[in-house]
Design an enzyme around this catalytic site. Structure first.
Site: not given
Ligand code: NAD
Length: 504
Positions: A152, A176, A180, A229, A284, A386
């Site tokens: 998101f 995909k 949110r 995440s 991140c 985090e």
């Molecule tokens: P998230 O892991 O909840 O969701 C990411 C994606 O995965 C979304 O499209 C979501 O719909 C999907 N998803 C969520 N739960 C799932 C599940 N159980 N099974 C399969 N798919 C699922 O992450 P978020 O809250 O949207 O984003 C924040 C996180 O992203 C933070 O931890 C942040 O550090 C990380 N992030 C990392 C980087 C990087 O380059 N390392 C960059 C941006 C964000």
């Protein structure tokens, strides 16, 4: 009240607006108002998207790389022209300030600019006369249908890390986005089609685990790019690999900021503030744990609290100019607050308390002001996990060695920063700190399009990172050819045309 608009999807080259059995909800974080609904796609919808992509792939693969890049040149111009409009969509659905959203769109523009130059990187290698009369060459080919699953926190930028590169390499891409924040991707997708991309080369599906699982297990999908995440990144990596796919999965982070006694303190304060509180800490690469070394700590914390305490917090959706917007959701706001409450109850000092911040015209918004928690003990939840909110912990240390040792205990490994005037200390830090992206007097060392996003440990699962040349390597496979030509029976070697010439 009219129903919140239903988010469209792009499947097989067609925009559709059909509701699914399950719908997700999109909120404006500045107000808490419902602003949209998202269809939660099933494996049948994913099958249709893959079928459309497979149909488009042969012609797109055969399209000359320069022509594929020309689509990106037009896409880049369109995105620049519509950047303000898209930044407003980002701010409304995500909550970033307009300036932050606009900057994130610009990072996306740079990824397209990088993609415009991909034909040069796609050039292969060859060696004539590998053996007598045998030539060898290696060329790069697209993989086929590939998919991206995005978080998101950067609704426009993170998807743009992926699909301009994948598509210019000759693949068909299924995105995909996070349910949110789905609207930014739709508007940018319209621009990509307007740039002349053939139908089926780019698709957008929506949903949660069910949709993600359909992508992860679909036999025709060759590669998965994921950002989100750590818990989900691990799942994506293991499930994608178990299903025979190439996977790059970027996860969460806990970024350390070391401030040496000789640092330029104003530069350090400015760096810490923008790192910890920019984008409300939902990055991140956000600085999360400051480690002042030696006697600099009192002055640093005081100056930081003074400066961050003056940051304005407000609604991002109505053109107001503020330093910080809201967090993404009520649930996330509550979670971030538990970190502060917990650390306080364990004896840490909340030196700047954002829990009291109120925004008069956004009573339903998810606001938390900049927060500095001093004297955080190593090993506590706030020091380890985090937070993903505007909370900077301070853990005072006695030496650079101690800071390096604490870094070794960190589960993550995205970014780490040192503020110092001492080249030797900076070099030691760069050589030894347990993280893949290093800042030296730079608060947010996030690499730009031309460099890979080189997270380590639980911040990245895979071999080839997102962005830069590694992005191109990820989305292509190599083929090596050995060639030997027989003497042709049709050729009369006595014909003067075949005699070696003297040159003209
Ligand atoms: P998230 O892991 O909840 O969701 C990411 C994606 O995965 C979304 O499209 C979501 O719909 C999907 N998803 C969520 N739960 C799932 C599940 N159980 N099974 C399969 N798919 C699922 O992450 P978020 O809250 O949207 O984003 C924040 C996180 O992203 C933070 O931890 C942040 O550090 C990380 N992030 C990392 C980087 C990087 O380059 N390392 C960059 C941006 C964000």
């Amino acid at each position: 009240m009219p129903a919140a608009p239903l988010c469209r999807s792009l499947i097989n080259g067609e925009w559709s607006e059909s509701p699914t059995e399950r719908l997700g909800e999109v909120f404006n974080p500045s107000t808490g108002d419902l602003i949209g609904q998202v269809p939660m796609h099933t494996s049948d919808d994913v099958d249709r998207a893959v079928a459309g992509a497979l149909k488009a792939f042969p012609a797109w693969r055969e399209t000359p790389a320069a022509d594929r890049a020309r689509v990106m040149f037009r896409f880049r111009d369109l995105l620049e022209r519509h950047a303000d409009e898209i930044a407003k969509v980002v701010s409304r659905e995500h909550g970033k300030t307009f300036a932050e959203s606009r900057a994130s769109v610009q990072r996306g523009v740079e990824m397209i600019e990088f993609s415009c130059g991909l034909p040069s990187l796609l050039v292969g290698e060859n060696l004539p006369n590998l053996a007598p009369g045998v030539d060898a060459d290696t060329m790069r080919y697209p993989l086929g249908v590939v998919a991206g699953i995005t978080p998101f926190n950067f609704p426009a930028m993170v998807p743009l890390w992926m699909y301009p590169v994948a598509i210019t390499c000759g693949n068909c891409f299924i995105l995909k986005p996070s349910p949110r924040v789905p609207f930014s991707s739709l508007r940018i997708g319209e621009l990509l089609l307007e740039a002349g991309l053939p139908e089926g080369v780019f698709s957008i599906v929506h949903g949660d685990k069910e949709c993600v699982d359909a992508l992860l297990t679909h036999p025709a999908i060759k590669a998965i790019s994921f950002v989100g995440s750590t818990a989900v990144a691990k799942y994506i990596y293991s499930t994608g690999c178990a299903n025979g796919k190439r996977v790059q999965a970027a996860g969460g982070a806990k970024n350390h900021l070391i401030i040496m006694p000789d640092a330029d303190i104003d530069q350090a304060v400015h760096g810490l503030q923008s790192s910890a509180f920019g984008c409300a800490g939902e990055r991140c690469m956000a600085g999360s744990l400051a480690m002042p070394v030696g006697g600099i700590a009192d002055e640093l914390v005081e100056k930081l609290c003074d400066s961050a305490g003056q940051m304005s917090v407000g609604r991002s959706d109505n053109g107001g100019k503020f330093d910080m917007g809201p967090l993404i959701s009520r649930e996330h706001l509550d979670r971030v607050r538990t970190f502060i409450d917990g650390a306080e109850s364990e004896g840490a000092n909340v030196a700047l308390d954002g829990r009291t911040t109120a925004v008069a015209d956004g009573p339903g918004g998810y606001f938390l002001g900049p927060t500095v928690v001093d004297h955080v003990e190593p090993g506590t939840r706030l020091a380890k996990e985090e937070v993903f909110g505007p909370v900077l912990s301070v853990n005072r240390v006695g030496s650079l060695e101690e800071a390096l040792a604490l870094g070794e205990q960190c589960e993550f490994g995205n970014g780490a920063v040192i503020f110092t005037r001492d080249g030797r200390a900076a070099r030691e830090f760069k050589q030894r700190f347990n993280a893949g992206m290093i800042g030296i007097n730079v608060g947010v060392p996030a690499p730009m399009a031309w460099f890979p996003f080189t997270g380590w440990n639980s911040s990245f699962f895979g071999d080839l990172h997102i962005q830069g040349q590694e992005g191109m390597l990820f989305y292509t496979q190599q083929r090596t050819t050995m060639t030997r030509w027989p003497e042709s029976r049709m050729i009369d070697r006595h014909d003067p045309v075949w005699r070696p010439g003297k040159g003209s």
